[in-house]
Write an enzyme that holds these catalytic residues in place. Sequence first.
Site, short mmCIF file in Angstrom:
data_model
loop_
_atom_site.label_atom_id
_atom_site.label_comp_id
_atom_site.label_asym_id
_atom_site.label_seq_id
_atom_site.Cartn_x
_atom_site.Cartn_y
_atom_site.Cartn_z
N ARG A 163 -6.26 10.06 0.42
CA ARG A 163 -5.91 10.56 -0.91
C ARG A 163 -7.16 10.85 -1.72
O ARG A 163 -7.21 11.82 -2.48
CB ARG A 163 -5.00 9.56 -1.64
CG ARG A 163 -3.53 9.72 -1.21
CD ARG A 163 -2.64 8.72 -1.94
NE ARG A 163 -3.00 7.36 -1.59
CZ ARG A 163 -3.13 6.37 -2.45
NH1 ARG A 163 -2.93 6.57 -3.73
NH2 ARG A 163 -3.46 5.16 -2.03
N HIS A 205 0.87 -1.18 0.00
CA HIS A 205 0.00 0.00 0.00
C HIS A 205 0.90 1.22 0.00
O HIS A 205 1.85 1.29 0.77
CB HIS A 205 -0.90 -0.01 1.24
CG HIS A 205 -2.01 1.00 1.17
ND1 HIS A 205 -1.78 2.34 1.28
CD2 HIS A 205 -3.34 0.84 0.99
CE1 HIS A 205 -2.95 2.97 1.17
NE2 HIS A 205 -3.90 2.09 0.99
#
Lengths: 539, 235
Positions: A339, A319
């Site tokens: 994000r 990740h």
Amino acid sequence: MSYTPEMRELIKKVEATRPQRLGHDYPRMTPEEKQDVLKNHHPDYIQEQFREAKVGPNKGDRFPHEVADILEAYARMDRSQFDVNQPDKEVDVLVIGGGGGGAAASLMAHEAGADVMMATKLRFGDANTVMAQGGIQAADKPTDSPAIHYLDVMGGGHYTNIPELVNALVSDAPDVIRWLEKMGCMFDKDSSGNMKTKHGGGTSRMRMHSARDYTGAEIMRTVRDEVICRDINVVEFCAAVELLLDDNGKAAGAVLYNMETEEYMVVKAKSVVLATGGMGRLHTQNFPTSNHYGATADGLVLAYRAGAKLAFMDTVQYHPTGASFPEQVEGFLITEKVRGLGATPINVHGEQFVYHLETRDVEASAIIRECARGNGIKAPSGMAGVWLDSPMIEELHGEGTIEKEVPAMYRQFARFDVDIRKDPILVYPTLHYQNGGVLINDQAESTLENLFVAGEASGGIHGRNRLMGNSLLDILVMGRRAGRNAAARAKDSNGQSGKLNVSHVDAFEKELKEAGIDKQLLSPILIPLPEKLNPRLKD
Amino acid sequence: MTKDVKNQEKSQGQNMVDIYIMGKKYTVPDSLTIMKGFEYAGYTLIRGCGCRAGFCGACSTVYRVAGDHELKVGLACQTKVENDMYLTQIPFYPAHKVQYQLDELQGDTDQLAETFPEITKCVGCNACSNVCPQDIKVMKYIAHAIRGEISKAADESFDCLMCGLCATKCPANILQYKVALLSRRLHSRYLVPGAEHLQDRLKEIEEGKYDAEMDQLMNASREELVDKYNNRDIE
Ligand SMILES: Cc1cc2nc3c(=O)[nH]c(=O)nc-3n(C[C@H](O)[C@H](O)[C@H](O)COP(=O)(O)OP(=O)(O)OC[C@H]3O[C@@H](n4cnc5c(N)ncnc54)[C@H](O)[C@@H]3O)c2cc1C
Ligand code: FES
């Protein structure tokens, strides 16, 4: 543990460029640029970190050393402590693993009238499922369709995914959401009951359903409660250490090991569902991990020894945004939603260097590359990272958005005196997800008859790369199919029951010996290897 | 790779503190969480350790710091060690099993008190709120539950990890975290409308609306898929 004065100085550079960055999206990479960054910087491409398996159904295939180590290890069970033909318990369906996949399988098998037992290594629900924050995908909005979802999944997986599995994933998705809705899972909705959905990395439609930033926890709480309410037999702190086969070589139960009393329990079953989750705690290439304590790939070991084929085990998902600071939370996942809401990666000079919503492998590789170029920031622990500019979220969506949209994230950092509303977060890729696993078909059955596999332990759905929100979906789609099919199989078997054996383990150990592999490590390892037992950390 | 300090001598240059695990003294670096402190001291955790990230509620810990009579609580994976900390874990709370069939319940005001009659015995001491590692206003949502304000209880309790610390402190033996769970399930099932777009999509799938397109995609060549993917429009 708030930022050091040196780090504070560097944060000023991020603050200085923030106004110019607002409203200007960094360009997405072209397909060629993506290939380039993956080839040169993704950990999956570092040849010496992999080796070919010397034995077993995937002999000759590439595995990360850490996975090969436990696959090519000897059995940990002590055969003198039990008799496989004196089962302590006989059931229709044995479900191994108490995460979301195991719970879904148990519920469906129970609903189909099977006598179900679920055995799990830790507490019921102590699993990767409970940690998922971001969301779960399903194409249930008018602008979306299962076909568009299909294309996103295939593109995300670099077209390596197995089509029939992706078809199952996207076609069952709306029904999984309905199932959860009806069970009282608290999705984020507007006042007329419509699901609030967002984008995730690699999605072309806003199809990420969420329950604030506790999506996995909310799903787990709900399905676990339902399992308890239906009085399904759940045995906690009991790990499966070997599968049992019948005379015809079909899966027929498991040997369980009581983690506390260290006693064995033989469970005979007409069919078995394996839902033991992932392998984060193997720490491939020494990466930190976002995974829970029990993510030690036990299921792979069990299935492999019993003859089931694995798939896509040479690809691991890192990740892009694991915490690098403070040290106490290293590896801790910064959910992609951060994000999604507009936080962008920034280098030591205060510059953005990658679009913030590339697919995970590309985004992670870009961060690794940026640090390799010397544009990273060093934490006091020695760990490198780049900034994730979380204050952008409040700039874009207004003050208070962080506490409202990602409370878990906010709280987690506040505990260590980092205020992510005001300061960026230091991040580096973290070992997050096992893309591959036990190969299954669209009925969730492995190549070993009567062994159904669901969730992160299985392989094929996501090909070489999984998109966010498709794993919570996959565990429920395949968990439900596995449960239903295992129950049907148990019914078909008509109560005929042959003798049980573990001769596959003897045969496997013989193969190991013949391949010249010494008895070093015993597996499944059940809990993360202490440093002194870890063959990777020995010189 | 990322971290060259991993194999360095751990205690070098670190401040050490004394902690007392179930009364026994160990000296550990002060930067550790309680969970890592246990492990540093040589314990292998089986109970009391799950996600290691503040999500699963497996690691409830009770502690006291020498010189202070106050008993404190926290999540072992989220709380740092302190000098002279006396601690033990409470990984299990013997709650009574409450079973119901959600289908047979209703979202009306008495439902929570009917399923959990003990909530009406709340004495208002607020001990539950004070121990909650998630800073949830536990007593407040119990008050909502008593008044039948299911949706408010659901909203207020949402961040619950079900660690059970609230229940260990409750003089009225209320299982707050289970009340909270049922409030969320009732709210979501009965008090907010079902998603219509979901029903519409299910109907379309059932009618086979996407079958042909899916077939075509499943049989498409890699080149066709790449082309479609690279040219797909993004919402
Ligand atoms: C931090 C984090 C965030 C994530 N966020 C998202 C997200 O936003 N969206 C998304 O879709 N996915 C997300 N994922 C991925 C997703 O949560 C997992 O892949 C998925 O929940 C796995 O479910 P599972 O049921 O297969 O395994 P798990 O939930 O891990 O459950 C496996 C269970 O098996 C038990 N077990 C293991 N070995 C044995 C054994 N030998 N015997 C018996 N039991 C055993 C374990 O103790 C555990 O209870 C995230 C993952 C993590 C770690
Ligand atoms: S171990 Fe999961 S909350 Fe601490």
